[in-house]
Design a protein around this motif. Structure first.
Motif, PDB file in Angstrom:
ATOM      1  N   UNK A  13     -19.970  40.515  43.357  1.00 57.42           N
ATOM      2  CA  UNK A  13     -20.690  41.759  43.294  1.00 57.42           C
ATOM      3  C   UNK A  13     -22.158  41.420  43.680  1.00 57.42           C
ATOM      4  N   UNK A  14     -22.590  40.203  43.420  1.00 50.57           N
ATOM      5  CA  UNK A  14     -24.371  39.777  43.734  1.00 50.57           C
ATOM      6  C   UNK A  14     -23.849  39.276  45.310  1.00 50.57           C
ATOM      7  N   UNK A  15     -23.141  38.691  45.806  1.00 50.31           N
ATOM      8  CA  UNK A  15     -22.891  38.214  46.948  1.00 50.31           C
ATOM      9  C   UNK A  15     -22.683  39.498  47.857  1.00 50.31           C
ATOM     10  N   UNK A  16     -21.845  40.374  47.622  1.00 43.31           N
ATOM     11  CA  UNK A  16     -21.555  41.558  48.400  1.00 43.31           C
ATOM     12  C   UNK A  16     -22.804  42.412  48.592  1.00 43.31           C
ATOM     13  N   UNK A  17     -23.381  42.482  47.352  1.00 45.38           N
ATOM     14  CA  UNK A  17     -24.869  43.281  47.539  1.00 45.38           C
ATOM     15  C   UNK A  17     -25.834  42.574  48.421  1.00 45.38           C
ATOM     16  N   UNK A  18     -26.125  41.192  48.377  1.00 45.91           N
ATOM     17  CA  UNK A  18     -26.920  40.647  49.276  1.00 45.91           C
ATOM     18  C   UNK A  18     -26.546  40.915  50.755  1.00 45.91           C
ATOM     19  N   UNK A  19     -25.281  40.723  50.851  1.00 45.19           N
ATOM     20  CA  UNK A  19     -24.919  41.157  52.296  1.00 45.19           C
ATOM     21  C   UNK A  19     -25.226  42.487  52.584  1.00 45.19           C
ATOM     22  N   UNK A  20     -24.734  43.493  51.833  1.00 43.89           N
ATOM     23  CA  UNK A  20     -25.209  44.892  52.081  1.00 43.89           C
ATOM     24  C   UNK A  20     -26.523  44.796  52.371  1.00 43.89           C
ATOM     25  N   UNK A  21     -27.478  44.301  51.628  1.00 41.95           N
ATOM     26  CA  UNK A  21     -28.885  44.450  51.883  1.00 41.95           C
ATOM     27  C   UNK A  21     -29.293  44.026  53.204  1.00 41.95           C
ATOM     28  N   UNK A  22     -28.614  42.750  53.611  1.00 45.67           N
ATOM     29  CA  UNK A  22     -29.012  42.400  54.708  1.00 45.67           C
ATOM     30  C   UNK A  22     -28.755  43.224  55.790  1.00 45.67           C
ATOM     31  N   UNK A  23     -27.484  43.873  55.910  1.00 42.68           N
ATOM     32  CA  UNK A  23     -27.091  44.572  56.762  1.00 42.68           C
ATOM     33  C   UNK A  23     -27.701  46.122  56.723  1.00 42.68           C
ATOM     34  N   UNK A  24     -28.055  46.541  55.584  1.00 41.51           N
ATOM     35  CA  UNK A  24     -28.855  47.849  55.482  1.00 41.51           C
ATOM     36  C   UNK A  24     -30.401  47.507  56.123  1.00 41.51           C
ATOM     37  N   UNK A  25     -30.864  46.202  55.892  1.00 39.98           N
ATOM     38  CA  UNK A  25     -32.177  45.905  56.491  1.00 39.98           C
ATOM     39  C   UNK A  25     -32.207  46.018  58.013  1.00 39.98           C
ATOM     40  N   UNK A  26     -31.096  45.694  58.632  1.00 40.00           N
ATOM     41  CA  UNK A  26     -30.976  45.737  59.906  1.00 40.00           C
ATOM     42  C   UNK A  26     -30.859  47.243  60.552  1.00 40.00           C
ATOM     43  N   UNK A  27     -30.110  47.989  59.712  1.00 41.72           N
ATOM     44  CA  UNK A  27     -29.885  49.279  60.195  1.00 41.72           C
ATOM     45  C   UNK A  27     -31.289  50.262  59.831  1.00 41.72           C
ATOM     46  N   UNK A  28     -31.920  49.662  59.000  1.00 39.76           N
ATOM     47  CA  UNK A  28     -33.253  50.301  58.506  1.00 39.76           C
ATOM     48  C   UNK A  28     -34.359  50.255  59.876  1.00 39.76           C
ATOM     49  N   UNK A  29     -34.311  48.883  60.086  1.00 41.20           N
ATOM     50  CA  UNK A  29     -34.883  48.728  61.595  1.00 41.20           C
ATOM     51  C   UNK A  29     -34.696  49.548  62.574  1.00 41.20           C
ATOM     52  N   UNK A  30     -33.366  49.713  62.673  1.00 41.87           N
ATOM     53  CA  UNK A  30     -32.869  50.610  63.811  1.00 41.87           C
ATOM     54  C   UNK A  30     -33.323  52.074  63.695  1.00 41.87           C
ATOM     55  N   UNK A  31     -33.349  52.659  62.556  1.00 38.19           N
ATOM     56  CA  UNK A  31     -33.742  53.883  62.204  1.00 38.19           C
ATOM     57  C   UNK A  31     -35.368  54.011  62.460  1.00 38.19           C
ATOM     58  N   UNK A  32     -35.960  52.780  61.849  1.00 32.67           N
ATOM     59  CA  UNK A  32     -37.339  53.000  62.131  1.00 32.67           C
ATOM     60  C   UNK A  32     -37.882  52.982  63.537  1.00 32.67           C
ATOM     61  N   UNK A  33     -37.207  52.085  64.324  1.00 34.39           N
ATOM     62  CA  UNK A  33     -37.313  51.812  65.565  1.00 34.39           C
ATOM     63  C   UNK A  33     -37.237  53.065  66.195  1.00 34.39           C
TER      64      UNK A  33
END
Lengths: 782, 405
Positions: free
Chosen positions: A172-192
């Motif tokens: 679960x921890x690994x999956x969460x970290x992975x999701x965090x990385x992916x969501x980080x990218x998406x947040x950048x997309x949204x921000x941009x």
């Protein structure tokens, strides 16, 4: 098996939930929560004075009267809506809606033209295209930022996906970290993209269109990220649900598809709602027609999704699962259909309630199954680890045995020695028979259920406009019924959660308690075996009382007199049963003090014996000669326990004055060593027999003291053997035990005859001994 | 630049190198073009001033021809690569590049021919004229231009970085190149937008001052007759002219030139699309005619995969989501996908020259093959991945170099 299927249900249900959300998004009057009561401080004297002055003003009074009249009328209008009127109103609303739908149906063929006209009017072609250009640029900026981010996170992400995880927590921890990385990218997309969007000025309609489009893109991507997090279609190591790769891929395609169609439908609805704000009736009707068509499309897509998912699900089953999947499929079909119909008739609150209630039960089942899956994984991980350790131990043992065999061979020892396969020590489970996590598993399930139900209650409350959390009595009847039901459900569930937790914990402790066998001394758990059932019972009674009282209170019954009455009755009973209460209470404290345990040898005043049973009120002690004493705890002032930790026993031997004390010491030491070696009680001897030298001198002999220390209960056996062995060894070494001998000296009696000597001796014996009874048995011996 | 280094390299290696070389040439032109556009954030005048030093380097008579030839070669090489593909189930990167490459054709051709036509009509295609056209007269063309920019850049950068990642010498520079790769197109777009705003404001002012601003070019209204092939770009080449028709050949009226260039555009696009379709068809025929057999690949410390013959070992792993190192994305360049064949080596086809070169360069034994170049032909196979899937090139190249020394 069933779990997977449930997970599939869950996903589809989520979709259905989303459908309803999309469908009703155009009704803004959804959440009409009641106004919070505001605490108002009392007015200051100055204010009151000012108020009085104003009241005396003629003009002011006139105005007040007038407004009071008006508001009074209004209040009459809105205040007293009966149930019948409400239903009538609802029917009228449905009728209007039906008429509107009919009109929209007639208009349907002309809808595209109408909307296009409206659209053309709103914006010129060039401007539209330019807006689109801008949109492409925003998206490009956002995508560029995200791409950049991904280049730097590519490797960590890959490593995360490749790790092997043993426990579900790690996973679960690994999956969460992975999701965090992916969501980080998406947040950048949204921000941009949104950031660039905000840096321009837009006409309102264009702004709404572009913003809606951006939001659709961002939402769809977020759904995809969520789907990746839960389903992990490409990385089975990180999958959070027990689905096959094929199923996960399937759902990963359908889920975002359905979600995106929802998002698009909502966006289109929003835009058209804005279009039809300030124009003629026909555009509004066209908008309605358009939204109905979209809704139909979404329903069709949902049905297809459900059908395909269940088909794939059934085809994956290796053995027939019975009619359950079909039932669930039909259930979902019906749910989607009903929700859509309710939406069509514009019955927002009803639709939401149906949706929440219909989702509740399957959701609880699925979440329970999911919790089970999680714990199954954890247990499997623990087992695998244990097996691995056992395997290693076995391998080590084998290697050792081989080594020994080789050594034996090389050293030329021709003994036909088989390489002894040493069995590794059995892994001692702390609680044999019970699996790890069994308590926490149960509690987690209950807790999940509680959470889901509370969420559903709050949602329902919000839908119908009641504030579930506020404490004041709601006005209408239905609201009161709802609030009573909600309170009851909440209290019962919380009580059930506490009870489950306490019961499983207590039962587990009790199950883990093994009563001592034979002469074995009981451990400190023994008193738990007494106390815990008592505790369990008390808790049950307390919980039931609390639940009943709070349900009564939510029903509107004034519980204060009840509690007071119960208090008085309690006091009366307390006086009557004073000694009983004293027994019980002091018993609890004795048990908490760990003053005695089952099987211990205790002494209470004159009484002594082994504790045989402990009840709430009394203690039962068996004397070593068989008699049973029953002692109420209230009678216990103090208590002596002979069975704790260690016992010292002192023995004495009388030896003549001419004994060699050094020899005695040596001999006692030998005996001590021999005692220690005894196979039955040797381990129980804490300090073996040793000489303490001469303890005192007596008239005719010396007293040599010896002592030893054993565990409680073993001293008697050791003493018996010690006496015997010391006597034997003394005799073997020529040490006599001192005997009482009376030397009769007769003055001038050298020439007495034997008979005369005997007579004299007999007279002396009578004189010295007298008529004394032999000493009784030592009292402290069972 | 990556000149063809191996003299005795066979055709495959040469083609691969040629693809990269032509791609790099085109990308450097696009880069200068975009850098020129960035100046639009200041003013159109500045863009115009910088033009001879940036875009102008390439758009001279020789430069234009050179670029067009390069573009054609690049396109043909891409067609060759597609034809040779064993499977169209490609990785996301490849798919994006493939689709972007296809999308470039209808977007780019109108621009190229249009600029040529503009030159013919106005003797020079200045940024001012073009921007005015894109922003004011025909925003659809402007939108197409923005799409073109994005797609070309994505296509180019994907190719560039895929190539660079397999080069040890470029690894240090990569983290610095990434931001540049984002910054250039983004700022170019912003420059484009800013210049557009300047154009629009000027147009408004002109309109207010004068009743009519007469453009000496025909408007984009009468278009879209030419072909139904391309929904976006048909109507564009209004302002634009063409280089290859050496201007002085015949004095044509602007309307005639525009009509001619439209015809040309549509024919070029049709031709290109026909070629693509033809290649795909040929490929389909070739793939269909191939006999398919069942193969089974088992990995040491990994799963056993089943597949039909056709895709490479790397493709099989990718289709089954088995992590596998492949830095150059299956071009046979980096050798990070190499595997050791443990069982079933006797059935395998011999390595081709391209694979052989890479293996020799890496100093691998005869039982080692490149997963991206190895197409199993049936039966059972047991392999071992020699590098971890999260393998980073830099680390290893040093050690291999040391080992080699």
């Amino acid at each position: 098996m069933i779990l997977r299927y449930l997970a599939a249900c869950f996903v589809v249900l989520l979709l259905a939930g989303g459908a309803a959300l999309a469908a009703t998004s155009q009704f803004p009057t959804l959440s009409t929560t009641s106004a919070e009561p505001v605490e108002i401080a009392p007015p200051s004297p100055n204010d009151i004075k000012e108020f009085m002055r104003l009241l005396s003003d003629e003009q002011m009074r006139n105005w007040l009267q007038k407004t009071a009249l008006e508001t009074g009328q209004q209040f009459q209008d809105t205040g007293g809506i009966s149930l019948r009127e409400q239903i009538a109103k609802g029917m009228a609303k449905v009728r209007t809606r039906l008429r509107e739908l009919g009109e929209a149906w007639v208009l349907l063929p002309h809808v595209p033209d109408l909307l296009e006209d409206r659209w053309e009017k709103e914006m010129k072609l060039h401007r539209k295209v330019r807006s689109l250009t801008f949109l492409v640029i925003f998206l490009f900026v956002g995508a560029g930022l995200e791409w950049l981010y991904r280049q730097y996170t590519r490797l960590p992400l890959l490593r995360l996906e490749m790790q092997v995880h043993n426990t579900p927590i790690e996973r679960a921890r690994a999956a969460l970290s992975r999701a965090a990385i992916v969501v980080g990218g998406q947040a950048l997309f949204a921000l941009g993209s949104i950031g660039t969007f905000l840096s321009f000025d837009w006409p309102p309609l264009v702004e709404s269109v572009v913003l809606n489009l951006l939001v659709v893109i961002i939402v769809v991507r977020a759904v995809r990220a969520l789907s990746v997090f839960i389903l992990a279609p490409k990385v089975p190591e990180l999958r959070m649900v027990p689905l096959s790769r094929k199923m996960a891929k399937h759902l990963h395609i359908y889920l975002p598809l359905v979600a995106s169609s929802f998002a698009i439908a909502i966006a289109v609805n929003n835009v058209f709602a804005q279009l039809s704000l300030d124009t003629d009736q026909r555009v509004a009707q066209a908008t309605l027609a358009e939204s109905v068509v979209l809704g139909l499309g979404i329903v069709a897509m949902l049905l297809v999704t459900i059908r395909q998912s269940f088909r794939l699900w059934c085809s994956e089953q290796t053995h027939p699962t019975g009619p359950a999947p079909r039932h669930w499929k039909n259930y979902l079909y019906v749910m989607v259909g009903v929700v859509f119909l309710l939406w069509l008739f514009d019955t927002g609150a009803l639709m939401w309630s149906v949706l929440v209630l219909a989702t509740l039960f399957p959701l609880i089942k699925i979440l329970n199954a999911w919790v089970d899956y999680f714990f199954d994984q954890a247990v499997a991980a623990i087992k695998a680890e244990q097996e691995l350790e056992a395997e290693e131990a076995r391998a080590e043992a084998l290697a050792e045995a081989k080594l020994q065999a080789i050594e034996a061979d090389t050293s030329g020892d021709e003994a036909p020695q088989e390489p002894v396969q040493k069995e590794p020590e059995e892994q001692q489970d702390p609680l044999p028979g019970t699996e790890p996590y069994s308590t926490i598993r149960l509690i987690s399930k209950r807790f999940v259920r509680l959470l889901v139900v509370i969420t559903a209650l709050i949602l329902l409350g919000a839908i119908w406009g009641f504030n579930v959390l506020s404490s004041d009595q709601p006005a209408s009847f239905s609201a009161r019924v709802f609030s009573v039901l909600a309170d009851t459900a909440f209290v019962v569930l919380v009580a059930d959660l506490i009870w489950t937790w306490a019961k499983t914990a207590i039962d587990q402790r009790l199950a883990a308690y093994v009563p001592p066998e034979g002469s074995e001394a009981p451990g400190p758990e023994a008193r738990m075996a007494t106390l815990l059932p008592l505790l369990r019972m008390t808790l049950l009674v307390a919980l039931i009382t609390a639940v009943v009282v709070s349900i009564l209170s939510s029903l509107g019954v004034n519980i204060a007199p009840l509690i007071a009455g119960a208090g008085i009755v309690g006091i009366a009973i307390g006086f009557g049963a004073q000694s009983l209460v004293r027994d019980v209470v002091s018993g609890i404290f004795f048990l908490i003090d760990d003053a005695f345990r089952l099987g211990e040898y205790i002494e209470i005043g004159e009484l002594r014996g082994t504790v045989e049973s402990i009840s709430i009120r009394s203690l039962r002690v068996r004397h070593h000669r068989g008699a049973i004493h029953t002692i109420p705890f209230g009678e216990l002032k103090y208590l002596t326990n002979h069975s704790r930790d260690w016992v010292i026993m002192k023995l004495e031997f009388r030896v003549p004055f001419d004994t060699d004390l050094k020899l005695v010491k040596k001999l006692v030491k030998q005996v001590g060593a021999k005692l220690k070696e005894n196979e039955f009680y040797g381990d129980s001897i804490l300090q073996t027999l040793k000489s303490q030298g001469v303890r005192r001198m007596e008239e005719f002999n010396m007293v040599v003291g010896v002592k030893f220390m054993t565990k409680p209960g073993e001293q008697w056996l050791v003493r018996r053997d010690a006496y015997q062995m010391v006597r034997d060894i003394f005799e073997a070494n020529g040490i006599r035990m001192a005997e009482r001998n009376v030397k009769v000296e007769i003055e001038g009696g050298e020439g007495l005859s034997d008979a005369a000597k005997e007579a004299a001796a007999g007279a002396a014996q009578v004189a010295t001994e007298g008529p004394k009874a032999p000493p009784g048995p030592v009292p402290d011996e069972p | 630049m990556n000149a063809v280094t191996h003299k005795r390299a066979p055709l495959a290696v040469a083609l691969r190198s040629a693809r990269i070389v032509t791609g790099l040439i085109l990308l450097s032109f696009v880069t200068t073009h975009l850098v020129n556009l960035i100046l639009g954030m200041h003013s159109i005048a500045l863009v115009e001033q910088a033009r001879p030093y940036l875009t102008g380097l390439w758009t001279g008579p020789i430069g234009s021809v050179f670029l067009e030839i390069t573009l054609t070669i690049h396109f043909l090489l891409a067609m060759e690569a597609i034809y040779k593909r064993k499977t169209l189930r490609m990785s996301a990167n490849d798919m994006v590049q493939f689709l972007a490459g296809l999308a470039i054709i209808p977007l780019l051709v109108p621009h190229v021919i249009g600029i040529g036509a503009t030159r013919e009509i106005m003797s020079d295609a200045s940024y001012e004229v073009i921007l005015k056209f894109f922003w004011q007269q025909d925003p659809i063309a402007g939108l197409r231009q923005v799409l073109l920019l994005g797609i070309i850049w994505v296509h180019g950068c994907l190719g560039l970085f895929m190539w660079l990642r397999s080069k040890a010498w470029a690894l240090r520079a990569l983290p610095w190149l990434y931001p540049l790769a984002v910054a250039i197109p983004v700022f170019a777009l912003l420059g484009y937008v800013e210049a557009g705003r300047e154009v629009l404001i000027a147009a408004k002012a002109a309109k207010a001052a004068q009743e009519q601003v007469q453009m000496d070019t025909p408007t984009g209204g009468q278009n879209s007759v030419v072909s139904g092939v391309d929904p976006v770009g048909v109507d564009t080449p209004v302002d634009e002219a063409r280089e290859q028709h050496q201007g002085p050949a015949a004095p044509l009226t602007p309307t005639q030139i525009v009509a001619r260039s439209k015809l040309e555009t549509s024919w070029v696009i049709r031709g290109a699309i026909a070629l693509v379709v033809l290649v795909l068809l040929l490929r389909a025929v070739r793939v269909l005619r191939r006999r398919k057999e069942q193969i089974e690949v088992s990995y040491l410390n990994g799963p056993t995969l089943e597949s039909k013959t056709g895709p490479s070992l790397l493709d099989i792993a990718r289709h089954n989501d088995l992590p596998h190192a492949h830095i150059c994305n299956g071009r046979g360049r980096c050798g990070t996908c190499r595997v050791r064949i443990l069982e079933g080596a006797e059935d395998l086809p011999e390595p081709l020259q391209l694979e052989q070169d890479t293996l020799e360069r890496l100093g691998c034994g005869p039982d080692v093959r490149l997963a991206c170049q190895l197409h199993p032909v049936g039966g059972a196979l047991k392999v071992e991945r020699l590098l971890p899937p999260d393998y980073v090139l830099e680390r290893k190249t040093k050690s291999t170099r040391e080992a080699a020394q």
